[in-house]
Design a protein around this motif. Structure first.
Motif, PDB file in Angstrom:
ATOM      1  N   TYR A  13     -11.149  23.360 -27.386  1.00 52.07           N
ATOM      2  CA  TYR A  13     -11.132  23.259 -28.259  1.00 52.07           C
ATOM      3  C   TYR A  13     -11.756  23.864 -29.265  1.00 52.07           C
ATOM      4  O   TYR A  13     -12.592  23.241 -30.200  1.00 52.07           O
ATOM      5  CB  TYR A  13     -10.094  22.635 -28.577  1.00 52.07           C
ATOM      6  CG  TYR A  13      -9.236  22.161 -27.527  1.00 52.07           C
ATOM      7  CD1 TYR A  13      -7.641  22.916 -27.877  1.00 52.07           C
ATOM      8  CD2 TYR A  13      -8.787  21.656 -26.926  1.00 52.07           C
ATOM      9  CE1 TYR A  13      -6.894  23.052 -26.294  1.00 52.07           C
ATOM     10  CE2 TYR A  13      -8.116  20.984 -25.709  1.00 52.07           C
ATOM     11  CZ  TYR A  13      -6.447  22.065 -25.780  1.00 52.07           C
ATOM     12  OH  TYR A  13      -6.285  21.376 -25.071  1.00 52.07           O
ATOM     13  N   GLY A  14     -11.987  25.245 -30.546  1.00 55.49           N
ATOM     14  CA  GLY A  14     -12.807  25.511 -31.008  1.00 55.49           C
ATOM     15  C   GLY A  14     -13.979  25.272 -30.841  1.00 55.49           C
ATOM     16  O   GLY A  14     -14.413  25.706 -29.253  1.00 55.49           O
ATOM     17  N   ASP A  15     -14.835  24.418 -32.166  1.00 56.30           N
ATOM     18  CA  ASP A  15     -16.311  25.103 -31.125  1.00 56.30           C
ATOM     19  C   ASP A  15     -16.977  23.632 -30.602  1.00 56.30           C
ATOM     20  O   ASP A  15     -18.116  24.068 -30.125  1.00 56.30           O
ATOM     21  CB  ASP A  15     -17.499  25.261 -32.555  1.00 56.30           C
ATOM     22  CG  ASP A  15     -17.270  27.360 -32.807  1.00 56.30           C
ATOM     23  OD1 ASP A  15     -16.562  27.580 -31.998  1.00 56.30           O
ATOM     24  OD2 ASP A  15     -16.778  27.360 -33.890  1.00 56.30           O
ATOM     25  N   ASP A  16     -16.220  22.375 -31.544  1.00 59.23           N
ATOM     26  CA  ASP A  16     -16.983  21.128 -31.081  1.00 59.23           C
ATOM     27  C   ASP A  16     -16.275  20.038 -30.109  1.00 59.23           C
ATOM     28  O   ASP A  16     -17.099  19.588 -29.685  1.00 59.23           O
ATOM     29  CB  ASP A  16     -17.417  20.437 -32.006  1.00 59.23           C
ATOM     30  CG  ASP A  16     -16.531  20.944 -32.932  1.00 59.23           C
ATOM     31  OD1 ASP A  16     -16.628  21.263 -34.271  1.00 59.23           O
ATOM     32  OD2 ASP A  16     -14.766  20.481 -32.518  1.00 59.23           O
ATOM     33  N   VAL A  17     -15.153  20.958 -29.240  1.00 61.30           N
ATOM     34  CA  VAL A  17     -14.817  19.950 -28.601  1.00 61.30           C
ATOM     35  C   VAL A  17     -14.251  20.142 -27.534  1.00 61.30           C
ATOM     36  O   VAL A  17     -14.201  21.864 -27.407  1.00 61.30           O
ATOM     37  CB  VAL A  17     -12.261  19.995 -29.255  1.00 61.30           C
ATOM     38  CG1 VAL A  17     -11.859  18.952 -27.911  1.00 61.30           C
ATOM     39  CG2 VAL A  17     -12.731  19.359 -30.106  1.00 61.30           C
ATOM     40  N   ILE A  18     -14.343  19.866 -26.487  1.00 61.04           N
ATOM     41  CA  ILE A  18     -14.732  20.513 -24.663  1.00 61.04           C
ATOM     42  C   ILE A  18     -14.101  19.392 -24.054  1.00 61.04           C
ATOM     43  O   ILE A  18     -14.435  18.196 -24.197  1.00 61.04           O
ATOM     44  CB  ILE A  18     -15.905  20.213 -24.061  1.00 61.04           C
ATOM     45  CG1 ILE A  18     -17.169  20.694 -25.672  1.00 61.04           C
ATOM     46  CG2 ILE A  18     -16.056  20.448 -22.477  1.00 61.04           C
ATOM     47  CD1 ILE A  18     -18.567  20.928 -24.770  1.00 61.04           C
ATOM     48  N   ALA A  19     -12.075  19.701 -23.572  1.00 60.91           N
ATOM     49  CA  ALA A  19     -11.951  19.233 -23.318  1.00 60.91           C
ATOM     50  C   ALA A  19     -11.623  18.789 -21.955  1.00 60.91           C
ATOM     51  O   ALA A  19     -11.885  17.845 -21.392  1.00 60.91           O
ATOM     52  CB  ALA A  19     -10.233  19.431 -23.789  1.00 60.91           C
ATOM     53  N   VAL A  20     -12.501  19.783 -21.449  1.00 58.71           N
ATOM     54  CA  VAL A  20     -12.597  19.899 -19.534  1.00 58.71           C
ATOM     55  C   VAL A  20     -14.452  20.566 -19.510  1.00 58.71           C
ATOM     56  O   VAL A  20     -14.318  21.979 -20.281  1.00 58.71           O
ATOM     57  CB  VAL A  20     -11.878  20.958 -18.962  1.00 58.71           C
ATOM     58  CG1 VAL A  20     -12.276  20.530 -17.117  1.00 58.71           C
ATOM     59  CG2 VAL A  20     -10.390  19.671 -18.952  1.00 58.71           C
ATOM     60  N   ASN A  21     -15.368  19.855 -19.350  1.00 61.34           N
ATOM     61  CA  ASN A  21     -16.482  20.609 -18.899  1.00 61.34           C
ATOM     62  C   ASN A  21     -16.776  20.384 -17.705  1.00 61.34           C
ATOM     63  O   ASN A  21     -17.562  19.183 -16.651  1.00 61.34           O
ATOM     64  CB  ASN A  21     -17.135  19.403 -19.570  1.00 61.34           C
ATOM     65  CG  ASN A  21     -18.581  19.573 -20.145  1.00 61.34           C
ATOM     66  OD1 ASN A  21     -19.595  20.263 -19.820  1.00 61.34           O
ATOM     67  ND2 ASN A  21     -19.254  18.844 -20.913  1.00 61.34           N
ATOM     68  N   ASP A  22     -17.538  22.023 -17.286  1.00 62.49           N
ATOM     69  CA  ASP A  22     -17.397  21.921 -15.893  1.00 62.49           C
ATOM     70  C   ASP A  22     -16.898  21.985 -15.139  1.00 62.49           C
ATOM     71  O   ASP A  22     -17.309  20.629 -14.285  1.00 62.49           O
ATOM     72  CB  ASP A  22     -19.143  22.244 -15.850  1.00 62.49           C
ATOM     73  CG  ASP A  22     -19.656  22.580 -15.177  1.00 62.49           C
ATOM     74  OD1 ASP A  22     -19.118  23.595 -14.290  1.00 62.49           O
ATOM     75  OD2 ASP A  22     -20.988  22.407 -14.865  1.00 62.49           O
ATOM     76  N   LEU A  23     -15.548  21.667 -14.609  1.00 61.75           N
ATOM     77  CA  LEU A  23     -14.997  20.925 -13.866  1.00 61.75           C
ATOM     78  C   LEU A  23     -14.947  21.615 -12.469  1.00 61.75           C
ATOM     79  O   LEU A  23     -14.903  23.454 -12.943  1.00 61.75           O
ATOM     80  CB  LEU A  23     -13.394  20.339 -14.134  1.00 61.75           C
ATOM     81  CG  LEU A  23     -13.104  19.774 -12.957  1.00 61.75           C
ATOM     82  CD1 LEU A  23     -13.399  18.688 -12.718  1.00 61.75           C
ATOM     83  CD2 LEU A  23     -10.776  19.870 -13.556  1.00 61.75           C
ATOM     84  N   ASN A  24     -15.768  21.529 -11.288  1.00 60.87           N
ATOM     85  CA  ASN A  24     -16.112  21.454 -10.460  1.00 60.87           C
ATOM     86  C   ASN A  24     -15.219  20.620  -8.922  1.00 60.87           C
ATOM     87  O   ASN A  24     -15.462  19.569  -8.700  1.00 60.87           O
ATOM     88  CB  ASN A  24     -17.835  21.876  -9.494  1.00 60.87           C
ATOM     89  CG  ASN A  24     -18.193  23.784 -10.398  1.00 60.87           C
ATOM     90  OD1 ASN A  24     -16.990  23.936  -9.438  1.00 60.87           O
ATOM     91  ND2 ASN A  24     -19.078  23.773 -10.467  1.00 60.87           N
ATOM     92  N   LEU A  25     -13.883  21.587  -8.372  1.00 60.71           N
ATOM     93  CA  LEU A  25     -12.834  20.381  -7.675  1.00 60.71           C
ATOM     94  C   LEU A  25     -12.325  21.803  -6.825  1.00 60.71           C
ATOM     95  O   LEU A  25     -11.928  21.978  -7.284  1.00 60.71           O
ATOM     96  CB  LEU A  25     -12.090  20.220  -8.259  1.00 60.71           C
ATOM     97  CG  LEU A  25     -11.676  18.564  -7.532  1.00 60.71           C
ATOM     98  CD1 LEU A  25     -12.000  17.948  -7.547  1.00 60.71           C
ATOM     99  CD2 LEU A  25     -10.701  18.308  -9.076  1.00 60.71           C
ATOM    100  N   GLU A  26     -12.474  21.270  -5.023  1.00 56.50           N
ATOM    101  CA  GLU A  26     -12.004  22.041  -4.627  1.00 56.50           C
ATOM    102  C   GLU A  26     -10.762  21.079  -4.042  1.00 56.50           C
ATOM    103  O   GLU A  26     -10.882  19.546  -3.100  1.00 56.50           O
ATOM    104  CB  GLU A  26     -12.250  22.278  -3.350  1.00 56.50           C
ATOM    105  CG  GLU A  26     -12.082  23.770  -3.616  1.00 56.50           C
ATOM    106  CD  GLU A  26     -12.911  24.690  -2.475  1.00 56.50           C
ATOM    107  OE1 GLU A  26     -12.415  24.395  -1.075  1.00 56.50           O
ATOM    108  OE2 GLU A  26     -14.178  24.653  -2.342  1.00 56.50           O
TER     109      GLU A  26
END
Lengths: 363, 316
Positions: A13-26
């Motif tokens: 969200y915008g430049d500084d909020v990372i709500a989900v960060n590099d999610l890897n899931l099967e």
């Protein structure tokens, strides 16, 4: 039915909020996966990305073999149960269930058959003519579930569906959802902040914090082998005790008490330079009163502060080397406030963490 | 001194001093003034007007009892008030046109604007602009639009625009075929802000999860509008619609300023007819009959309102 794959998925969200960060899931076909974590950890955002209610900032999201990054929610073949139920207040229960089917131009007799069938499964037959406001919380919850199951989607998404129910109803509905999943076998992603729900319902649990996946595994795997301090403290109730110790060869110094380690625990201690700080963790239910016999356990003295009687068990709050320790003991132990006791933790139940990286040093 | 003392507590034997016992003096003192005002300024004029409608009523006084003459004339012999035929015309028919088109267009445009405004960044600005005509006195608004409709393209914005397309100039207010539609358009322009603001507040009250549920269920934006949003704000819609219906029955100022009921009598509405017959023409009895018609038209609206308030009271 289908698999769901998060492939290096980001949501910013915008430049500084990372709500989900590099999610890897099967998520396997037919699996019941629980996304769990404290509020703000990104679990709901991840679910909403699967629903198509949020755009993905980066990476890929697949349902089955199809990349759905730019597919509208209605074309994803998913159904969602919302925290607030989100029933259509101006429609009867019947119309609430039938709405999605009508939009898909399914013929009337098929709609009727599917609505009646779903109502039958959920015990809603008597309420089909009622409006949502004439229903209790538990009934509304079942309508919300019904609206998802009539659609016969390939994936169910559930966003804290039990959080508005009272404690008793929550336990009932929990079982009902589990039964429903066994019966339908539909891939389900279930979001909750309640680790008890996660432990009881999930085939696998995915613990998240600050947008980052912490650990994925079966409930028992997470309970027995937490990979870091966060997962160790989050899973299990009452939560794990933590205490600071210092490494000394293959042993640990816990205040004045020396914890003599063996096996994997000893190797973990040895991996740290002498005098380095090391965090130990042990669950309240694994603590025993030391009975002087040998066996592979660490022992330390403690002074009992408070005893909470729970019936079959007692929750003991004690001070040990300046740390508050909670122990869950059978109530026939007859521990009294003010007692000095020797507590023991079986070696294989002792967790050792690096306080810097917060990661486990065992295993 | 004794009068200023609070009533003694615990005496308990004097029934007359207990609330609910004896004559309710307190109720009379509190309700009396309001009741008197209602009686003098509401009940009396209604009864007076009703009786006046059976008189010729020169000078606004009871004179020359004419029985039902005014009423018979109103509904059978006055083409300015009602001419049945195809198409019908007259003030009463014009009010029907206003109720159907002004009310439905205002509500529909208000709804669309309200839904669209919630989705853009400059929502407050847009709603402010749409609401602006509400802040303008109806007479000023009518004058502005008289300029817009002026046949001379130098003054009239409408004809200037039409002229670019090679049409016109048209005198929309000068033709009986177009005058009512032109006036209804002004009415809609003036009221759509009111509808937008009320409906937008109602739409904001819809939980976003319900809209998301509909989206996941497979609804497109048009279906969400018609099948979720509109039914869920049906109560505020009816509030707005009823208010607009009352506006129409009372409608006077726009007509008076823009056309004076003309050309001929083709843009008259009942409130205008009442004024025209009673004051410039001095036929107070006839005007009173029209006023009674207005009152009768408002009664069903009031009944609807009262019922709705009761239903709401039961719900909450």
């Amino acid at each position: 039915m289908a698999t769901v794959t998060f492939d290096h998925m980001y949501k910013r969200y915008g430049d500084d909020v990372i709500a989900v960060n590099d999610l890897n899931l099967e998520i396997a076909d037919g699996e019941f996966l629980v996304l769990v974590g404290p509020s703000g950890c990104g679990k709901t955002t991840a679910l909403r990305c699967v629903a198509g209610l949020e755009d993905i900032s980066d990476g890929r999201l697949l349902i089955g073999d199809r990349v759905v990054n730019n597919v509208a929610p209605k074309d994803r073949d998913i159904a969602m149960v919302f925290q607030s139920y989100a029933l259509y207040p101006h429609m009867t229960v019947y119309d609430n269930l039938a709405f999605g089917l009508k939009l898909r131009k399914i013929n009337k007799s098929d709609i009727d058959k599917r609505v009646k069938e779903a109502a039958g499964i959920l015990g809603l037959e008597r309420f089909l003519d009622r409006k949502p406001k004439a229903l209790s919380g538990g009934q509304r919850q079942r309508v919300a579930l019904g609206r998802a199951i009539v659609r016969e989607p390939s994936v169910f998404l559930m966003d804290e569906p039990l959080s508005n129910l009272d404690a008793k109803l929550r336990v009932q509905t929990r079982a009902e959802i589990a039964r429903l999943h066994q019966r339908l076998g539909t891939t389900t992603i279930y979001v909750t902040h309640d680790q008890v729900e996660a432990m009881t319902m999930g085939d696998r649990i995915c613990v998240m914090r600050d947008g980052l996946l912490q650990q994925v595994g079966s409930p028992q795997d997470l309970y027995d082998n937490p990979v870091n301090i966060f997962v160790a403290g989050f899973i299990g109730s009452p939560s794990m005790n933590f205490a600071a110790t210092k490494a000394e060869g293959k042993d640990l110094m816990f205040g004045g008490a020396k914890l003599e380690l063996t096996g994997a625990q000893a190797r973990a201690a040895e991996s740290r330079p002498a005098g380095a700080e090391v965090l130990i963790g042990f669950r309240p239910e694994h603590i025993e009163i030391a009975n002087g016999q040998g066996g592979s356990a660490v022992r330390f003295p403690a002074k009992v502060d408070v005893v909470e009687y729970l019936g079959n068990e007692e929750l003991i709050h004690a001070q040990a080397e300046g740390n508050e320790i909670v122990a869950l003991l059978p109530s026939d132990r007859k521990v009294a406030v003010g007692d000095s006791v020797d507590l023991a933790v079986p070696m294989e139940k002792l967790h050792i963490f690096d306080p810097e990286s917060e990661k486990t040093l065992v295993g | 001194m004794t009068a200023a003392n609070p009533p003694a507590t615990g005496s308990g034997t004097d029934d007359a001093k207990r609330p609910g016992a004896g004559f309710p003096w307190a109720a009379l003192i509190f309700l009396g003034p309001a009741g008197l005002l209602l009686l003098v300024f509401l009940a009396f004029p209604i009864v007076y007007t009703f009786f006046l409608s059976f008189n010729r009523g020169r000078g606004g006084e009871f004179s020359d009892w004419v029985g039902l003459d005014n009423w018979i004339r109103l509904f059978t012999q006055d083409p300015n008030f009602l001419r049945l035929g195809f198409p019908p015309s007259g003030a009463l028919w014009n009010n029907v046109l206003w109720i159907v088109f002004y009310v439905s267009l205002t509500v529909l445009l208000g709804l669309i604007l309200a839904v669209m405004a919630t989705r853009v960044r400059y929502e407050a600005l847009i709603k402010g602009i749409v609401f602006l005509p509400q802040a303008i006195a109806a007479t000023s608004l009518a004058i502005i639009w008289r300029f817009v409709y002026a046949p001379d393209p130098e003054t009239g914005l409408l004809n200037a625009v039409l002229g670019v397309g090679g049409v016109g100039p048209l005198s929309v207010l000068g033709s009986p075929d177009t005058v009512n539609w032109a006036l209804i358009a002004v009415g809609v322009w003036g009221s759509v802000g009111f509808a937008t603001v009320i409906l937008s507040a109602a739409i904001k009250g819809i939980s976003s999860e319900v809209l998301e549920a509909a989206r996941v269920d497979g609804a497109n934006e048009t279906q969400i509008f018609w099948r979720i949003i509109v039914p869920m704000v049906s109560l505020p819609i009816s509030v707005v619609a009823v208010t607009l219906v009352v506006n129409v029955i009372k409608l006077f100022d726009i007509i008076f300023v823009m056309t004076g009921g003309g050309p001929g009598a083709s843009s008259r509405v009942i409130a205008f007819s009442m004024y025209q017959e009673a004051f410039p023409q001095g036929q107070f009895g006839y005007g009173a009959a029209i006023a009674v018609v207005m009152l009768l038209l408002l009664i069903p609206v009031m009944i609807f309102n009262i019922r709705r308030f009761r239903a709401e009271a039961v719900q909450s």
